[in-house]
Design a protein around this motif. Structure first.
Motif, PDB file in Angstrom:
ATOM      1  N   GLN A  98      -1.577   2.547  -9.046  1.00  0.00           N
ATOM      2  CA  GLN A  98      -1.104   3.930  -8.914  1.00  0.00           C
ATOM      3  C   GLN A  98      -0.615   4.260  -7.501  1.00  0.00           C
ATOM      4  O   GLN A  98       0.067   5.269  -7.310  1.00  0.00           O
ATOM      5  CB  GLN A  98      -2.203   4.910  -9.321  1.00  0.00           C
ATOM      6  N   VAL A  99      -0.953   3.431  -6.519  1.00  0.00           N
ATOM      7  CA  VAL A  99      -0.537   3.695  -5.140  1.00  0.00           C
ATOM      8  C   VAL A  99       0.350   2.573  -4.591  1.00  0.00           C
ATOM      9  O   VAL A  99       0.377   2.326  -3.386  1.00  0.00           O
ATOM     10  CB  VAL A  99      -1.764   3.927  -4.216  1.00  0.00           C
ATOM     11  N   THR A 100       1.124   1.934  -5.466  1.00  0.00           N
ATOM     12  CA  THR A 100       1.952   0.823  -4.998  1.00  0.00           C
ATOM     13  C   THR A 100       2.999   1.285  -3.987  1.00  0.00           C
ATOM     14  O   THR A 100       3.287   0.559  -3.031  1.00  0.00           O
ATOM     15  CB  THR A 100       2.634   0.079  -6.161  1.00  0.00           C
ATOM     16  N   ILE A 106       2.611  -1.636   4.194  1.00  0.00           N
ATOM     17  CA  ILE A 106       2.950  -3.026   4.514  1.00  0.00           C
ATOM     18  C   ILE A 106       4.200  -3.066   5.391  1.00  0.00           C
ATOM     19  O   ILE A 106       4.257  -3.838   6.362  1.00  0.00           O
ATOM     20  CB  ILE A 106       3.139  -3.852   3.229  1.00  0.00           C
ATOM     21  N   ALA A 107       5.182  -2.251   5.094  1.00  0.00           N
ATOM     22  CA  ALA A 107       6.422  -2.232   5.876  1.00  0.00           C
ATOM     23  C   ALA A 107       6.195  -1.725   7.298  1.00  0.00           C
ATOM     24  O   ALA A 107       6.877  -2.155   8.230  1.00  0.00           O
ATOM     25  CB  ALA A 107       7.465  -1.367   5.176  1.00  0.00           C
ATOM     26  N   ILE A 120       3.088  -1.684   9.053  1.00  0.00           N
ATOM     27  CA  ILE A 120       1.970  -2.251   9.806  1.00  0.00           C
ATOM     28  C   ILE A 120       2.472  -3.293  10.806  1.00  0.00           C
ATOM     29  O   ILE A 120       3.430  -4.013  10.542  1.00  0.00           O
ATOM     30  CB  ILE A 120       0.901  -2.826   8.841  1.00  0.00           C
ATOM     31  N   LYS A 121       1.833  -3.330  11.960  1.00  0.00           N
ATOM     32  CA  LYS A 121       2.212  -4.245  13.034  1.00  0.00           C
ATOM     33  C   LYS A 121       1.083  -5.248  13.296  1.00  0.00           C
ATOM     34  O   LYS A 121      -0.070  -5.012  12.942  1.00  0.00           O
ATOM     35  CB  LYS A 121       2.458  -3.464  14.323  1.00  0.00           C
ATOM     36  N   ALA A 122       1.403  -6.315  13.957  1.00  0.00           N
ATOM     37  CA  ALA A 122       0.421  -7.346  14.308  1.00  0.00           C
ATOM     38  C   ALA A 122      -0.762  -6.714  15.023  1.00  0.00           C
ATOM     39  O   ALA A 122      -0.596  -5.898  15.924  1.00  0.00           O
ATOM     40  CB  ALA A 122       1.054  -8.409  15.183  1.00  0.00           C
ATOM     41  N   GLY A 123      -1.958  -7.054  14.572  1.00  0.00           N
ATOM     42  CA  GLY A 123      -3.181  -6.547  15.187  1.00  0.00           C
ATOM     43  C   GLY A 123      -3.629  -5.189  14.686  1.00  0.00           C
ATOM     44  O   GLY A 123      -4.720  -4.737  15.025  1.00  0.00           O
ATOM     45  N   ASP A 124      -2.816  -4.517  13.860  1.00  0.00           N
ATOM     46  CA  ASP A 124      -3.195  -3.196  13.315  1.00  0.00           C
ATOM     47  C   ASP A 124      -4.281  -3.334  12.258  1.00  0.00           C
ATOM     48  O   ASP A 124      -4.388  -4.361  11.579  1.00  0.00           O
ATOM     49  CB  ASP A 124      -1.999  -2.511  12.633  1.00  0.00           C
ATOM     50  N   TYR A 125      -5.044  -2.264  12.116  1.00  0.00           N
ATOM     51  CA  TYR A 125      -6.019  -2.129  11.042  1.00  0.00           C
ATOM     52  C   TYR A 125      -5.734  -0.799  10.367  1.00  0.00           C
ATOM     53  O   TYR A 125      -5.711   0.238  11.026  1.00  0.00           O
ATOM     54  CB  TYR A 125      -7.456  -2.121  11.599  1.00  0.00           C
ATOM     55  N   ARG A 126      -5.497  -0.809   9.073  1.00  0.00           N
ATOM     56  CA  ARG A 126      -5.237   0.417   8.313  1.00  0.00           C
ATOM     57  C   ARG A 126      -5.973   0.372   6.992  1.00  0.00           C
ATOM     58  O   ARG A 126      -6.171  -0.681   6.408  1.00  0.00           O
ATOM     59  CB  ARG A 126      -3.745   0.583   8.033  1.00  0.00           C
ATOM     60  N   GLU A 127      -6.355   1.565   6.544  1.00  0.00           N
ATOM     61  CA  GLU A 127      -6.981   1.710   5.226  1.00  0.00           C
ATOM     62  C   GLU A 127      -6.127   2.629   4.380  1.00  0.00           C
ATOM     63  O   GLU A 127      -5.590   3.612   4.881  1.00  0.00           O
ATOM     64  CB  GLU A 127      -8.384   2.304   5.336  1.00  0.00           C
ATOM     65  N   ILE A 128      -6.034   2.302   3.115  1.00  0.00           N
ATOM     66  CA  ILE A 128      -5.390   3.195   2.152  1.00  0.00           C
ATOM     67  C   ILE A 128      -6.506   3.718   1.255  1.00  0.00           C
ATOM     68  O   ILE A 128      -7.074   2.963   0.460  1.00  0.00           O
ATOM     69  CB  ILE A 128      -4.324   2.480   1.306  1.00  0.00           C
ATOM     70  N   PRO A 129      -6.861   5.002   1.403  1.00  0.00           N
ATOM     71  CA  PRO A 129      -7.901   5.559   0.542  1.00  0.00           C
ATOM     72  C   PRO A 129      -7.372   5.712  -0.884  1.00  0.00           C
ATOM     73  O   PRO A 129      -6.310   6.297  -1.095  1.00  0.00           O
ATOM     74  CB  PRO A 129      -8.211   6.924   1.170  1.00  0.00           C
ATOM     75  N   ILE A 130      -8.075   5.146  -1.818  1.00  0.00           N
ATOM     76  CA  ILE A 130      -7.667   5.204  -3.217  1.00  0.00           C
ATOM     77  C   ILE A 130      -8.779   5.878  -4.009  1.00  0.00           C
ATOM     78  O   ILE A 130      -9.893   5.352  -4.075  1.00  0.00           O
ATOM     79  CB  ILE A 130      -7.384   3.788  -3.768  1.00  0.00           C
ATOM     80  N   PRO A 131      -8.451   7.041  -4.569  1.00  0.00           N
ATOM     81  CA  PRO A 131      -9.499   7.785  -5.316  1.00  0.00           C
ATOM     82  C   PRO A 131      -9.935   7.078  -6.588  1.00  0.00           C
ATOM     83  O   PRO A 131      -9.271   6.286  -7.140  1.00  0.00           O
ATOM     84  CB  PRO A 131      -8.826   9.112  -5.640  1.00  0.00           C
TER      85      PRO A 131
END
Length: 85
Positions: free
Chosen positions: A62-64, A71-72, A74-85
């Motif tokens: 549902q969050v593609t 993904i497009a 994000i940079k090298a060394g980054d940390y990200r979260e995608i909250p998915i209900p």
């Protein structure tokens, strides 16, 4: 693109598989391990890490669009979260 299982890394600890992925030239790690940032020192990492906050494939689907955008961007060394209900 490959899974940890496909690479034979399913029994490797988190810190080791991040290191292995970097050594193998992977630029992005996508995981559902929401505790990763608390378990590992992610400073000085060259690999980008994207965390999906669920293991439920129907919910991930549902969050593609949001996932593709992350993904497009994000940079090298980054940390990200995608909250998915």
């Amino acid at each position: 693109m490959a899974t940890a299982y496909e690479l034979g890394w399913s029994t490797v600890t988190n810190g080791d598989w991040i290191r292995l992925a970097e050594q193998e030239g992977y630029e992005l790690l996508i995981t559902t391990d929401t505790n990763l940032r608390y378990q590992q020192n992610l400073r000085q990492r060259s690999i980008a890490i994207l965390v999906l906050t669920t293991t439920s494939w129907p919910r991930i689907r549902q969050v593609t669009g949001e996932t593709q955008a992350a993904i497009a961007a994000i940079k090298a060394g980054d940390y990200r979260e995608i909250p998915i209900p």
